[in-house]
Write a protein that holds these residues in place. Structure first.
Motif, mmCIF file in Angstrom:
data_model
loop_
_atom_site.group_PDB
_atom_site.id
_atom_site.type_symbol
_atom_site.label_atom_id
_atom_site.label_comp_id
_atom_site.label_asym_id
_atom_site.label_seq_id
_atom_site.Cartn_x
_atom_site.Cartn_y
_atom_site.Cartn_z
ATOM 1 N N ARG A 49 19.893 36.832 27.827
ATOM 2 C CA ARG A 49 19.281 37.788 28.744
ATOM 3 C C ARG A 49 19.422 37.283 30.174
ATOM 4 N NH1 ARG A 49 15.333 34.648 26.560
ATOM 5 N NH2 ARG A 49 13.889 33.655 28.033
ATOM 6 N N GLY A 50 19.097 38.157 31.104
ATOM 7 C CA GLY A 50 19.053 37.787 32.514
ATOM 8 C C GLY A 50 20.392 37.282 33.005
ATOM 9 N N ARG A 51 20.387 36.107 33.592
ATOM 10 C CA ARG A 51 21.576 35.539 34.219
ATOM 11 C C ARG A 51 22.234 34.483 33.338
ATOM 12 N NH1 ARG A 51 19.222 34.375 40.207
ATOM 13 N NH2 ARG A 51 21.308 33.493 40.490
ATOM 14 N N ALA A 52 22.088 34.629 32.029
ATOM 15 C CA ALA A 52 22.654 33.637 31.103
ATOM 16 C C ALA A 52 24.157 33.484 31.288
ATOM 17 C CB ALA A 52 22.337 34.029 29.662
ATOM 18 N N GLY A 53 24.841 34.602 31.606
ATOM 19 C CA GLY A 53 26.296 34.538 31.752
ATOM 20 C C GLY A 53 26.762 33.605 32.839
ATOM 21 N N GLU A 54 25.894 33.272 33.796
ATOM 22 C CA GLU A 54 26.280 32.336 34.857
ATOM 23 C C GLU A 54 26.651 30.969 34.306
ATOM 24 O OE1 GLU A 54 23.539 34.038 38.566
ATOM 25 O OE2 GLU A 54 23.010 32.147 37.583
ATOM 26 N N MET A 55 26.179 30.662 33.113
ATOM 27 C CA MET A 55 26.395 29.328 32.565
ATOM 28 C C MET A 55 27.691 29.195 31.774
ATOM 29 S SD MET A 55 22.531 28.166 31.464
ATOM 30 C CE MET A 55 22.090 29.655 30.550
ATOM 31 N N TRP A 56 28.409 30.318 31.557
ATOM 32 C CA TRP A 56 29.654 30.183 30.803
ATOM 33 C C TRP A 56 30.761 31.159 31.229
ATOM 34 C CZ3 TRP A 56 30.895 34.567 27.939
ATOM 35 C CH2 TRP A 56 29.840 35.452 27.646
ATOM 36 N N ARG A 57 30.481 32.061 32.145
ATOM 37 C CA ARG A 57 31.511 33.010 32.604
ATOM 38 C C ARG A 57 32.124 32.564 33.923
ATOM 39 N NH1 ARG A 57 32.178 37.960 30.292
ATOM 40 N NH2 ARG A 57 30.572 38.735 28.857
ATOM 41 N N PHE A 58 33.402 32.947 34.140
ATOM 42 C CA PHE A 58 34.089 32.759 35.421
ATOM 43 C C PHE A 58 34.401 34.133 36.024
ATOM 44 C CE2 PHE A 58 36.000 29.135 32.847
ATOM 45 C CZ PHE A 58 35.143 28.185 33.348
ATOM 46 N N ARG A 59 34.787 34.130 37.298
ATOM 47 C CA ARG A 59 35.353 35.336 37.899
ATOM 48 C C ARG A 59 36.761 35.541 37.346
ATOM 49 N NH1 ARG A 59 36.803 34.640 42.843
ATOM 50 N NH2 ARG A 59 36.842 36.834 43.359
ATOM 51 N N PRO A 60 37.159 36.769 37.051
ATOM 52 C CA PRO A 60 38.530 37.010 36.575
ATOM 53 C C PRO A 60 39.546 36.626 37.649
ATOM 54 C CG PRO A 60 37.119 38.908 36.144
ATOM 55 C CD PRO A 60 36.352 38.004 37.065
ATOM 56 N N LEU A 61 40.537 35.846 37.265
ATOM 57 C CA LEU A 61 41.600 35.431 38.184
ATOM 58 C C LEU A 61 42.956 35.611 37.517
ATOM 59 C CD1 LEU A 61 40.344 32.128 39.902
ATOM 60 C CD2 LEU A 61 40.479 34.404 40.883
ATOM 61 N N ASP A 62 43.970 35.772 38.340
ATOM 62 C CA ASP A 62 45.343 35.907 37.874
ATOM 63 C C ASP A 62 46.036 34.559 38.102
ATOM 64 O OD1 ASP A 62 48.028 36.398 37.470
ATOM 65 O OD2 ASP A 62 47.980 38.387 38.388
ATOM 66 N N PHE A 63 46.178 33.767 37.048
ATOM 67 C CA PHE A 63 46.784 32.448 37.178
ATOM 68 C C PHE A 63 48.276 32.526 37.462
ATOM 69 C CE2 PHE A 63 42.902 31.430 34.812
ATOM 70 C CZ PHE A 63 42.429 30.351 35.550
ATOM 71 N N ALA A 64 48.901 33.644 37.142
ATOM 72 C CA ALA A 64 50.320 33.805 37.470
ATOM 73 C C ALA A 64 50.514 33.818 38.983
ATOM 74 C CB ALA A 64 50.857 35.086 36.839
ATOM 75 N N LYS A 65 49.630 34.513 39.683
ATOM 76 C CA LYS A 65 49.730 34.534 41.144
ATOM 77 C C LYS A 65 49.425 33.161 41.733
ATOM 78 C CE LYS A 65 48.658 39.453 41.797
ATOM 79 N NZ LYS A 65 47.702 40.444 42.357
ATOM 80 N N ILE A 66 48.453 32.484 41.152
ATOM 81 C CA ILE A 66 48.142 31.127 41.624
ATOM 82 C C ILE A 66 49.355 30.230 41.436
ATOM 83 C CG2 ILE A 66 46.710 29.093 41.177
ATOM 84 C CD1 ILE A 66 44.436 31.028 40.455
ATOM 85 N N ALA A 67 50.018 30.336 40.285
ATOM 86 C CA ALA A 67 51.213 29.526 40.033
ATOM 87 C C ALA A 67 52.290 29.796 41.070
ATOM 88 C CB ALA A 67 51.739 29.808 38.631
ATOM 89 N N GLU A 68 52.487 31.052 41.415
ATOM 90 C CA GLU A 68 53.509 31.397 42.397
ATOM 91 C C GLU A 68 53.191 30.803 43.758
ATOM 92 O OE1 GLU A 68 53.535 35.610 42.122
ATOM 93 O OE2 GLU A 68 54.728 35.650 40.263
ATOM 94 N N SER A 69 51.906 30.705 44.096
ATOM 95 C CA SER A 69 51.548 30.113 45.386
ATOM 96 C C SER A 69 51.854 28.619 45.421
ATOM 97 C CB SER A 69 50.055 30.348 45.673
ATOM 98 O OG SER A 69 49.235 29.535 44.860
ATOM 99 N N PHE A 70 52.001 27.988 44.235
ATOM 100 C CA PHE A 70 52.397 26.576 44.149
ATOM 101 C C PHE A 70 53.909 26.426 43.998
ATOM 102 C CE2 PHE A 70 47.909 25.836 42.979
ATOM 103 C CZ PHE A 70 47.656 24.651 43.660
ATOM 104 N N ASP A 71 54.655 27.496 44.167
ATOM 105 C CA ASP A 71 56.108 27.514 44.016
ATOM 106 C C ASP A 71 56.529 27.291 42.562
ATOM 107 O OD1 ASP A 71 58.628 27.995 45.057
ATOM 108 O OD2 ASP A 71 59.024 25.875 45.447
ATOM 109 N N CYS A 72 55.675 27.729 41.637
ATOM 110 C CA CYS A 72 56.019 27.768 40.225
ATOM 111 C C CYS A 72 56.248 29.226 39.835
ATOM 112 C CB CYS A 72 54.888 27.182 39.368
ATOM 113 S SG CYS A 72 54.442 25.474 39.770
#
Length: 560
Positions: A489-512
């Protein structure tokens, strides 16, 4: 010569090709390594350097080297935890205090020498630079002898700069300690006979292969003995790949990260032969499978492990390859008809497990099932390919769901440190530059050392990282459900959820290269394409946050 030159010459003579470090440490020695072609892999953190050295060591079966200055020593010690648990030959060098700096508030100085005690087999101070000669040999000797493991030398000076002085150095290299196992002790012949007599009399014997099989490169001997005696084989995670998953005698990984068919097979056996396994809690499901009282034969290179958790009927003190060869030479073939009922039962258990899991392995659901990612890796990983996996859900799914059926495929698993797999895969790729390397991890693990994408790009390492991206540490969901009394209940998700991110775009920013996959039908093509690219690749695979790995099969309460 200087101690710096001696260190560079010694590492070269031991066959060291890479060192992993955070600067600045042993600067002159790093410069001297230029003359010997040793690659100096600068990382973005000391733990990552230790993990890379660990991955290098496990992939190459040669010592991995990592270094840090005094202020980074604690981080390096933390990174050795996984190597210690997995029995990996890693040698760590760090800077340290000097008599002149003690008790004077020297900049960045903390005495962290003892932090290496619990994560190394040998921890020593090089108080006189000329002692580097015998202590470095001892570090290699200890790391590679018996059951391998990490060692540590603390050099005087925050940067280990005491080695810059000239001294009397004589290069002596013990080449046998440039690899594992350094020595291959053979078991007593009488014990071999007693073991074979027990196996011959058993109705339902099973082999449980542990990490000692892979360290010893005894996979061929394991398979040959199993086939001669018609004994099914289960493995620990460390030994996954030592027998093909589609071999008729293979029942898969047993223990807490396991296939139900493997645990059930071990539970039903009347004789369990542990080979190169320390019979720890993970491979035995907290010492419940096999049940206490089951007849046990154990082969191990470390005498202290023989009988530690199960009273052995026969103990074989031996290197895995030598011991299995001696058993093979002395064994009388056992026909399949003699164990027909047991082998039929084994086949039924495996078939039942596959029938249960096939719908998940081939699922077309969106968001994707993690099991579907594992199926794609099974299909795409070529012969000689190496898969490096993380712990938790990643270890469970990969250990149970990835099939290794092609020649010389390898499986390197995290021993328990979340985030290990990506830096370890970089180390493995450094060790095996011509081998396809695929890393499988969750987004929670990938976050730990995501900066090492820059390292992979800088060194042009064409490994493939498959990120099981569910924007969460979803393995914790049942734990928080329980903590909240059944419903979060409440804000329990704060303890195990992340913000959705696109790791493919992050990889491209590292020249991968980055590839985002949302549909299961696109997975196979993405993986096969990624393996053709001559650069690091991140496949961001978006999966169902509510997909949980099955709990390990266990005996019903009161079953023994």
């Amino acid at each position: 010569m200087t101690g710096s030159r001696y260190l560079a010459e010694s590492l070269h003579a031991y066959g060291v090709s890479h060192v992993f470090f955070v600067p600045a440490v042993v600067l002159q020695a790093m410069a001297e390594m230029e003359d010997f072609g040793i690659r100096r892999v600068m990382t973005h953190g000391e733990k990552a350097a230790a993990y890379m050295a660990d991955g290098f060591a496990r992939a190459s079966r040669r010592p991995g080297i990592c270094l840090a200055q005094n202020i980074g020593a604690s981080n390096l010690a933390a990174g050795l935890r996984d190597a210690y648990m997995a029995r990996s030959p890693v040698i760590a060098l760090t800077g340290g205090p000097t008599p002149r700096s003690h008790y004077r508030n020297f900049y960045q100085e903390i005495e962290d020498f003892t932090q290496f005690d619990p994560v190394t087999k040998f921890n020593a101070r090089v108080e006189d630079p000329e002692r580097l000669q015998d202590l470095l040999r001892q570090a290699f000797r200890t790391a590679t002898s018996g059951s391998p493991g990490p060692t540590h030398l603390q050099l005087r000076g925050a940067l280990g700069d005491s080695l810059e002085a000239e001294g009397d150095y004589t290069l002596v290299v013990e080449e046998t300690h440039s690899r594992v196992p350094a020595y291959r002790p053979a078991p007593d012949g009488g014990d071999i006979k007693r073991a074979l007599d027990m196996i011959a009399k058993a109705t339902r014997p099973i082999i449980v292969a542990g990490g000692g099989v892979t360290i010893s490169a005894a996979e061929a001997e394991l398979r040959a003995l199993a086939e001669r005696l018609n004994i099914p084989v289960a493995t620990s995670l460390n030994a996954k790949g030592s027998i093909a998953d589609n071999h008729p005698l293979s029942v898969g990984v047993c223990g807490t990260y396991s296939r139900a068919c493997a645990n059930r097979a071990v539970a039903e056996a009347d004789l369990v032969f542990f080979v190169g396994s320390r019979t720890g809690s993970q491979v035995t499901t907290n010492w419940t499978i096999p049940a206490p009282g089951t007849a046990v034969i154990q082969l191990d290179i470390d005498g202290e492990e023989l009988g530690r958790n199960y009273p052995n009927s026969v103990s074989l003190l031996s290197d895995a390859r030598i011991g299995l060869r001696m058993l093979l030479d002395a064994a009388v073939s056992k026909s399949a008809t003699e164990r027909c009922a047991w082998l039929t039962r084994i086949g039924a258990l495996v078939e039942e497990w596959r029938a249960l899991e096939t719908p998940l392995l081939t699922s077309s659901a969106e968001p994707m099932r993690p099991e579907r990612l594992c199926q794609a890796i099974s299909d795409a990983l070529p012969e000689n390919g190496t898969v490096v996996v993380d712990t938790g859900h990643s270890g469970i799914w990969s250990g149970t769901m990835i099939d290794l059926n092609r020649p010389n495929q390898r499986f390197l698993r995290c021993a328990g440190s979340l985030g290990w797999s990506f830096p370890a895969a970089i180390g493995a790729k450094c060790a095996l530059p011509d081998t396809p390397v695929v890393c499988f991890c969750g987004d929670g693990a990938f976050y730990y050392h995501i900066a090492e994408l820059e390292t992979a790009a800088r060194f042009g390492l064409n490994l493939v990282v498959v990120v099981n991206n569910n924007a969460a540490l979803n393995q914790e969901i049942p734990l928080f459900d329980k903590a909240y009394g059944g419903t979060q209940r409440g804000r329990a998700g704060e303890m195990w959820r992340f913000r959705p991110l696109d790791f493919a775009k992050i990889a491209e920013s590292f020249d991968c290269a980055g590839i985002r996959v949302n549909r299961p039908q696109d997975l196979d093509g993405a993986l096969r394409h990624a393996l053709t690219l001559n650069r690091p690749v991140v496949i961001d695979a978006t999966t169902d946050v509510n997909a949980l790995a099955r709990p390990a099969w266990g005996r019903p309460k009161g079953a023994y």
